[in-house]
Design an enzyme around this catalytic site. Structure first.
Site, short mmCIF file in Angstrom:
data_model
loop_
_atom_site.label_atom_id
_atom_site.label_comp_id
_atom_site.label_asym_id
_atom_site.label_seq_id
_atom_site.Cartn_x
_atom_site.Cartn_y
_atom_site.Cartn_z
N ASN A 29 0.84 -1.19 0.00
CA ASN A 29 0.00 0.00 0.00
C ASN A 29 0.88 1.25 0.00
O ASN A 29 1.97 1.27 0.56
CB ASN A 29 -1.00 0.01 1.16
N ILE A 30 0.38 2.28 -0.67
CA ILE A 30 1.11 3.54 -0.81
C ILE A 30 0.12 4.67 -0.49
O ILE A 30 -0.76 4.97 -1.29
CB ILE A 30 1.67 3.72 -2.24
N GLU A 31 0.26 5.23 0.71
CA GLU A 31 -0.67 6.27 1.14
C GLU A 31 -0.27 7.64 0.59
O GLU A 31 0.87 7.83 0.15
CB GLU A 31 -0.74 6.32 2.67
N CYS A 78 -3.94 0.82 -2.79
CA CYS A 78 -3.87 -0.41 -1.99
C CYS A 78 -2.83 -1.36 -2.56
O CYS A 78 -2.50 -1.31 -3.75
CB CYS A 78 -5.22 -1.10 -1.97
N GLU A 128 -3.13 -4.50 -3.25
CA GLU A 128 -3.70 -5.35 -4.28
C GLU A 128 -3.67 -4.66 -5.65
O GLU A 128 -3.28 -5.25 -6.66
CB GLU A 128 -5.15 -5.73 -3.95
N CYS A 156 -10.50 -4.03 -0.14
CA CYS A 156 -11.57 -3.03 -0.15
C CYS A 156 -12.45 -3.23 -1.39
O CYS A 156 -12.12 -4.00 -2.30
CB CYS A 156 -10.97 -1.62 -0.12
N CYS A 160 -10.65 -2.51 -4.76
CA CYS A 160 -9.75 -3.60 -5.16
C CYS A 160 -10.54 -4.80 -5.68
O CYS A 160 -10.16 -5.43 -6.66
CB CYS A 160 -8.86 -4.02 -3.99
#
Length: 155
Positions: free
Chosen positions: A61-63, A72, A74, A109, A112
């Site tokens: 994940n990369i916020e 996300c 995925e 989520c 995804c």
């Protein structure tokens, strides 16, 4: 206290996969946790996507401070694979937890799940959720996105 204490290994028998492959995918997904960029939630997620030909694509994940551009794990794995020409997938393994500590299942989520629906057969695509190296469940996409909308709906 470890919330996993006493929890038995769980495998959904109706979606049997090769246990050696599942464990390999769990290890690869856990390995992605160290790459997660999660300065806002501290919730790190790792994923590994397997093509039908047996090739793996990893993701984390990369916020983002603006939240909406957050990606996300995925989708990171899917977008890497698709950007390299892949279109046929058999399974994905997802792990995650606060500070990268696995203590429960990290379900994908809705966004995804919709990306999976775009590229995967909901009846055969497997989603492996692991809360540890020995604790996992296997679902089909159809189980996690019943009545999903996909390319066939536009044919």
């Amino acid at each position: 206290m470890d919330s996993r204490a006493g929890r038995a290994k769980v495998i959904r028998r109706c979606h049997r996969m090769d246990e050696k492959l599942i464990k390999e995918m769990i290890e690869l997904a856990i390995g992605q946790l160290k790459f997660a960029y999660a300065p806002y939630s501290d919730y790190k997620v790792g994923a590994v996507l397997r093509t039908k030909e047996g090739k793996f694509y990893t993701g984390c994940n990369i916020e983002n401070a603006a939240f909406t551009p957050t990606n996300c794990a995925e989708r990171t794995a899917f977008f890497k694979a698709v950007s390299e020409g892949e279109r046929n997938f058999s399974a994905i393994c997802i792990v995650g937890g606060k500070d990268g500590i696995l203590d429960d299942y990290a379900y994908p989520c809705g966004v995804c799940r919709q990306v999976m629906m775009e590229f995967c057969d909901p009846d055969t695509f497997r989603i492996i959720l692991a809360s540890g190296r020995e604790e996992y469940e296997v679902y089909t996409l159809k189980e996690l996105l019943p009545g999903g909308f996909g390319p066939a709906n536009l044919s």
